[in-house]
Write a protein that holds these residues in place. Structure first.
Motif, mmCIF file in Angstrom:
data_model
loop_
_atom_site.group_PDB
_atom_site.id
_atom_site.type_symbol
_atom_site.label_atom_id
_atom_site.label_comp_id
_atom_site.label_asym_id
_atom_site.label_seq_id
_atom_site.Cartn_x
_atom_site.Cartn_y
_atom_site.Cartn_z
ATOM 1 N N THR A 1 0.813 -1.218 0.000
ATOM 2 C CA THR A 1 0.000 0.000 0.000
ATOM 3 C C THR A 1 0.847 1.269 0.000
ATOM 4 O O THR A 1 0.297 2.369 0.027
ATOM 5 C CB THR A 1 -0.951 0.007 1.212
ATOM 6 O OG1 THR A 1 -0.193 -0.112 2.417
ATOM 7 C CG2 THR A 1 -1.954 -1.136 1.131
ATOM 8 N N ASP A 2 2.153 1.136 -0.051
ATOM 9 C CA ASP A 2 3.034 2.298 -0.087
ATOM 10 C C ASP A 2 2.864 3.040 -1.415
ATOM 11 O O ASP A 2 2.871 2.447 -2.484
ATOM 12 C CB ASP A 2 4.494 1.852 0.071
ATOM 13 C CG ASP A 2 5.444 3.033 0.136
ATOM 14 O OD1 ASP A 2 5.126 4.000 0.846
ATOM 15 O OD2 ASP A 2 6.501 2.978 -0.527
ATOM 16 N N GLY A 3 2.696 4.329 -1.334
ATOM 17 C CA GLY A 3 2.556 5.142 -2.534
ATOM 18 C C GLY A 3 1.151 5.177 -3.098
ATOM 19 O O GLY A 3 0.915 5.807 -4.114
ATOM 20 N N ILE A 4 0.217 4.499 -2.442
ATOM 21 C CA ILE A 4 -1.170 4.497 -2.897
ATOM 22 C C ILE A 4 -1.875 5.702 -2.278
ATOM 23 O O ILE A 4 -1.678 6.012 -1.102
ATOM 24 C CB ILE A 4 -1.889 3.188 -2.472
ATOM 25 C CG1 ILE A 4 -1.163 1.960 -3.001
ATOM 26 C CG2 ILE A 4 -3.345 3.200 -2.907
ATOM 27 C CD1 ILE A 4 -1.160 1.811 -4.486
ATOM 28 N N ASP A 5 -2.698 6.371 -3.060
ATOM 29 C CA ASP A 5 -3.454 7.515 -2.568
ATOM 30 C C ASP A 5 -4.311 7.098 -1.369
ATOM 31 O O ASP A 5 -4.816 5.972 -1.313
ATOM 32 C CB ASP A 5 -4.339 8.061 -3.687
ATOM 33 C CG ASP A 5 -4.985 9.369 -3.329
ATOM 34 O OD1 ASP A 5 -6.213 9.474 -3.462
ATOM 35 O OD2 ASP A 5 -4.250 10.296 -2.906
ATOM 36 N N ASP A 6 -4.454 8.005 -0.411
ATOM 37 C CA ASP A 6 -5.208 7.698 0.808
ATOM 38 C C ASP A 6 -6.627 7.216 0.508
ATOM 39 O O ASP A 6 -7.154 6.347 1.203
ATOM 40 C CB ASP A 6 -5.268 8.913 1.732
ATOM 41 C CG ASP A 6 -3.940 9.195 2.397
ATOM 42 O OD1 ASP A 6 -3.070 8.300 2.388
ATOM 43 O OD2 ASP A 6 -3.768 10.312 2.934
ATOM 44 N N GLU A 49 -7.568 5.357 -1.811
ATOM 45 C CA GLU A 49 -7.553 4.016 -2.405
ATOM 46 C C GLU A 49 -6.839 2.990 -1.530
ATOM 47 O O GLU A 49 -6.604 1.863 -1.970
ATOM 48 C CB GLU A 49 -6.921 4.080 -3.789
ATOM 49 C CG GLU A 49 -7.731 4.918 -4.759
ATOM 50 C CD GLU A 49 -7.098 4.988 -6.132
ATOM 51 O OE1 GLU A 49 -5.941 4.562 -6.288
ATOM 52 O OE2 GLU A 49 -7.771 5.482 -7.038
ATOM 53 N N GLN A 50 -6.494 3.350 -0.295
ATOM 54 C CA GLN A 50 -5.799 2.422 0.606
ATOM 55 C C GLN A 50 -6.640 1.176 0.891
ATOM 56 O O GLN A 50 -6.120 0.070 0.925
ATOM 57 C CB GLN A 50 -5.443 3.118 1.922
ATOM 58 C CG GLN A 50 -4.336 4.141 1.808
ATOM 59 C CD GLN A 50 -2.965 3.502 1.704
ATOM 60 O OE1 GLN A 50 -2.731 2.413 2.203
ATOM 61 N NE2 GLN A 50 -2.057 4.199 1.049
ATOM 62 N N ALA A 53 -6.591 -1.146 -2.159
ATOM 63 C CA ALA A 53 -5.293 -1.820 -2.288
ATOM 64 C C ALA A 53 -5.135 -2.905 -1.224
ATOM 65 O O ALA A 53 -4.672 -4.018 -1.518
ATOM 66 C CB ALA A 53 -4.166 -0.800 -2.174
ATOM 67 N N SER A 54 -5.540 -2.596 0.001
ATOM 68 C CA SER A 54 -5.449 -3.583 1.072
ATOM 69 C C SER A 54 -6.324 -4.799 0.776
ATOM 70 O O SER A 54 -5.907 -5.944 0.978
ATOM 71 C CB SER A 54 -5.879 -2.929 2.392
ATOM 72 O OG SER A 54 -5.962 -3.881 3.409
#
Length: 129
Positions: A48-53, A55-56, A59-60
């Motif tokens: 989740t590093d670098g993913i927009d808040d 879209e966390q 991604a998770s």
């Protein structure tokens, strides 16, 4: 991931036909337990590093789903390998093909996790130290 890989490889290297608990099983379980406990939070953070808040969560969820589906597929193949080994002899050696597979998966996972670290710490072209 290092601990997971070492745990499986340790088991393969020391198990033989009749594994000793203190030499084979206990160290393997400690390495695997530590690998699972510390590895998955690191994998989630890296995924989740670098993913927009905003879209966390997505991604998770994708990481968790891919982990569950991948584990189910590997479990099915390992079960087939162990069952095939049981028909050929039934001794402890029947588990080796399955452990070989999960060892390979762990080592590939380790290598895939090292790629971003190598890229991150590799000196940039033209940078001076």
């Amino acid at each position: 991931m290092v601990s997971l890989s070492l745990g499986y490889v340790w088991f393969l290297a020391t198990a033989g036909d009749s594994p000793n608990y203190l030499v084979t099983v206990l160290p393997t379980m400690l390495l695997l337990g530590g690998g699972f406990a510390f590895g998955f939070s690191s994998i989630m953070a890296q995924a989740t590093d670098g993913i927009d808040d905003s879209e966390q969560g997505l991604a998770s969820g994708l990481v968790q789903t891919s982990g569950q589906v991948g584990a189910a597929l590997v479990l099915a193949v390992v079960t087939a390998l162990v069952a095939g080994g049981a028909q050929s002899g039934g001794d402890f050696g029947q588990f080796h093909p399955g452990v070989n597979l999960v060892s390979g998966v762990a080592v590939v996972g380790l290598l895939l996790n090292l790629i971003p670290l190598i890229r991150h710490y590799r000196p940039k072209h033209g940078a001076t130290t």
